[in-house]
Design a protein around this motif. Structure first.
Motif, short mmCIF file in Angstrom:
data_model
loop_
_atom_site.label_atom_id
_atom_site.label_comp_id
_atom_site.label_asym_id
_atom_site.label_seq_id
_atom_site.Cartn_x
_atom_site.Cartn_y
_atom_site.Cartn_z
N TYR A 54 0.75 -0.94 -0.01
CA TYR A 54 0.10 0.23 0.22
C TYR A 54 0.78 1.31 0.21
CZ TYR A 54 1.14 -0.62 4.91
OH TYR A 54 2.07 -0.82 5.95
N THR A 55 0.13 2.24 -0.24
CA THR A 55 0.90 3.73 -0.23
C THR A 55 0.08 4.66 -0.23
OG1 THR A 55 2.62 5.08 -1.37
CG2 THR A 55 1.04 4.01 -2.92
N THR A 56 0.20 5.86 -0.48
CA THR A 56 -0.71 7.07 -0.29
C THR A 56 -0.47 8.01 -1.70
OG1 THR A 56 0.78 8.74 0.87
CG2 THR A 56 -0.71 7.38 2.18
N ALA A 57 -1.42 8.69 -1.94
CA ALA A 57 -1.16 9.74 -3.20
C ALA A 57 -0.10 10.61 -2.85
CB ALA A 57 -2.56 10.42 -3.24
N TRP A 58 0.02 11.04 -1.55
CA TRP A 58 1.41 11.99 -1.22
C TRP A 58 2.58 11.22 -1.36
CZ3 TRP A 58 2.64 16.72 -0.74
CH2 TRP A 58 3.73 17.22 -0.16
N VAL A 87 -2.28 12.87 -9.03
CA VAL A 87 -2.39 11.63 -8.56
C VAL A 87 -3.77 11.10 -8.20
CG1 VAL A 87 -1.69 9.73 -6.95
CG2 VAL A 87 0.01 11.71 -7.35
N VAL A 88 -4.62 10.29 -8.82
CA VAL A 88 -5.88 9.75 -8.27
C VAL A 88 -5.83 8.21 -8.29
CG1 VAL A 88 -6.97 11.53 -9.70
CG2 VAL A 88 -6.45 9.66 -10.96
N LEU A 89 -6.35 7.88 -7.03
CA LEU A 89 -6.47 6.54 -6.76
C LEU A 89 -7.92 6.17 -6.46
CD1 LEU A 89 -3.65 6.50 -4.20
CD2 LEU A 89 -3.50 5.94 -6.58
#
Length: 453
Positions: A174-178, A264-266
Motif C-alpha cells: 500500500y501507499t498514499t497519493a502523497w 495522482v488519483v487512486l
C-alpha cells in the motif's frame, strides 16, 4: 420624528450598500472527482493545489513500477548496471505473476537490455519486466523489495509499504497519493524516465526468443491506441495502474506555459455517462489538471527594485533607518481570487535590530508573504544603501554588551567581593597602638586637673 426616522433609514441603507460594494474574495470551487484519494501538485512552484485523502493508505496497483524504475535508474547512475547491459529473464521472474496480468510476453531465458526492460515496464506495465529488473539490481526479488521500502523511507514516505515489485494485489502492499508524488518527483529527475513515460509506443528489437514487439502506452492521456476520448494536449506521462482492489489509478504529469503539474488519483471507477463508458481515472486526471491551470496564475508581487520599508539602524549618526528591497523579483502562484494587495507581509530582521556599518546589498532580514494562514513565499531583504558607523557609539555598545554577559557579571561580582575581602583582611591585620588611640590620649590629657595638695 419622521425626519429622524428617515435619516436613520437612509444612513443604514448607505452603510449596507457600501458593505456589499467592498470586493470579497470568493473561495475556489473544488473539482468534482470520482477518486477516493486525489492530489494535485504544482511542481514548478512546489505547492499542493488540491488534496483529498492524500495521506490515506490505498493500493497503488502498477504505479508501483515508478519505484522499480527509479531504483533501476539509480543502479545505472552508480555504475552497477548499464542501459545496454543484457539481462536474461529467470524462470521465477516470469512465472511468479498472475497469468491474466499485464505483460510484455517475456519468456524465461529471453535476453533483453536494461533499457528495453524499462520500456516494457513503463509503457505496457509489464509485471514480469519488474521482476527481471529487480533480480538484476539486487540479486533477488525479496532483496529488491527490501530496497524499495528502504528507499521509500529515505524519500519521506510515511504511509508506504511494498510487498512486490509490480503492484499486483497484496494486503501488505500500500501507499498514499502523497507518497506516490514523493517517489515520482525523484524519478522525474531522470531524463530517460520522462522520455519513456511520455512515449506513445516502443518497438522492442528482436531477441533470442522473439521477433520485434510493438508496445503501446496504457496512458490514454497521451495515446489513443487502446481507448479514445481522453487525450490531454499538455500531458507528458506518467503511469497507470489497475487491480480490482485498487480500482483505476493514474499518476499524471503535464506542462503548460512553463508550469508543470503532477496529479495522482487512486480508487477510481468505471461509469456510464450518457450511455458511454468512461474510465474515471483519466477523466479525473484531466479535470484536476484543467482545474489547476484555470484557477491559479503566477503573479508578480515585487520586483527587486521595489523598496519595501525602512528598518531601524543603531550605532550610526548618519541615519536611524535604512530602506530594504527584495533580493530578487517575487513571482508567486496565487489562486485567481487572491490579488497581490491581499497578501500579508511579515518582516523579520536578523538579530531583531540592524547595526551599522551596513553595506548596500547586505542581507538584513526576510519577509514572509501569506494569506488566510498560508505562507506563499519567504524572500530575503537587502539594504538599499550603505550606512556608516559611529565609533564612539560602537565602542559604548560593545562595552555594554561585554559587561551584560552573565559570565562577566559573575566575574565582576567575584572581583568586587575579593577586593572587599582584602580590604577587611588588611584592616584586621594592622597593628594596634600600645597606648590606645591618639584621641583617647588627648582626651586624658585635657581632663587631667593635677594633684590636690
Amino acid at each position: 420624528m419622521k425626519i429622524r426616522r428617515f435619516l436613520s433609514v437612509f444612513l443604514l441603507s448607505v452603510l449596507l450598500t457600501a458593505l456589499f460594494l467592498v470586493p470579497q474574495a470568493a473561495a475556489l470551487d473544488s473539482p468534482v472527482l470520482d477518486a477516493k484519494c486525489a492530489l494535485l501538485m504544482d511542481e514548478t512552484a512546489g505547492r499542493m493545489l488540491y488534496g483529498h485523502n492524500e495521506k490515506e493508505k490505498a493500493y497503488p496497483a502498477s504505479i508501483t513500477k515508478v519505484m522499480t524504475a527509479l531504483l533501476t535508474l539509480e543502479a545505472v547512475d552508480r555504475g552497477d548496471l548499464s542501459l545496454s547491459q543484457p539481462i536474461t529473464a529467470s524462470h521465477l521472474a516470469v512465472t511468479s505473476i498472475d497469468e491474466d496480468s499485464s505483460t510484455a510476453g517475456i519468456e524465461a531465458g529471453e535476453v533483453l537490455t536494461v533499457e528495453q526492460l524499462l520500456n516494457c515496464l513503463l509503457i505496457v506495465s509489464a509485471n514480469e519486466a519488474a521482476n527481471v529488473l529487480a533480480e538484476a539490481v539486487s540479486g533477488s526479488i525479496a532483496d529488491f523489495v527490501a530496497l524499495m521500502n528502504q528507499r521509500a523511507g529515505e524519500l519521506g514516505c510515511e504511509g508506504t509499504h511494498f510487498a512486490n515489485t509490480n503492484g499486483l494485489h497484496d494486503p501488505q502492499h500500500y501507499t498514499t497519493a502523497w507518497d506516490i508524488y514523493l517517489i515520482a518527483r525523484e524519478a522525474m529527475k531522470h531524463d530517460l524516465f520522462m522520455t519513456i513515460c511520455g512515449s506513445k509506443s516502443y518497438d522492442v528489437p528482436a531477441t533470442n526468443m522473439s521477433d520485434v514487439r510493438e508496445l503501446h502506452s496504457t496512458n490514454a492521456l497521451i495515446s489513443n491506441w487502446r481507448t479514445l476520448g481522453y487525450i490531454y494536449d499538455y500531458a507528458d506521462g506518467l503511469k497507470t495502474g489497475y487491480t480490482d482492489e485498487a480500482g483505476r489509478c493514474l499518476l499524471a504529469s503535464a506542462i503548460k506555459d512553463g508550469r508543470r503539474l503532477i496529479s495522482v488519483v487512486l480508487g477510481c471507477t468505471t461509469k456510464e455517462v450518457n450511455g458511454e463508458t468512461r474510465l474515471m481515472n483519466f477523466v479525473d486526471s484531466a479535470t484536476l489538471l484543467d482545474w489547476g491551470y484555470n484557477n491559479f496564475t503566477v503573479q508578480t508581487v515585487f520586483t527587486k527594485d521595489d523598496l519595501i520599508q525602512e528598518i531601524p539602524v543603531l550605532l550610526s549618526k548618519e541615519t536611524n533607518a535604512v530602506l530594504v528591497h527584495t533580493a530578487e523579483d517575487v513571482n508567486i502562484l496565487l489562486p485567481n481570487d487572491v490579488t497581490t494587495d491581499m497578501l500579508e507581509r511579515k518582516v523579520t530582521v536578523y538579530g531583531d535590530t540592524a547595526f551599522a556599518p551596513i553595506e548596500a546589498g547586505q542581507e538584513l532580514g526576510e519577509m514572509t508573504l501569506s494569506y488566510d494562514g498560508y505562507d506563499y513565499a519567504t524572500v530575503k531583504l537587502l539594504a538599499a544603501d550603505s550606512v556608516s558607523v559611529n565609533r564612539f557609539l560602537q565602542g559604548k555598545y560593545l562595552l555594554s554588551q561585554f559587561f551584560s554577559k552573565p559570565l562577566v557579571k559573575i566575574l565582576t561580582v567575584v572581583v568586587i567581593l575579593l577586593v572587599l575581602a582584602v580590604v577587611v583582611w588588611v584592616r584586621m591585620l594592622r597593628p594596634k597602638s600600645r597606648y590606645g588611640s591618639r584621641g583617647r590620649r588627648n582626651r586624658g590629657t585635657r581632663n587631667y586637673r593635677g594633684r590636690r595638695r
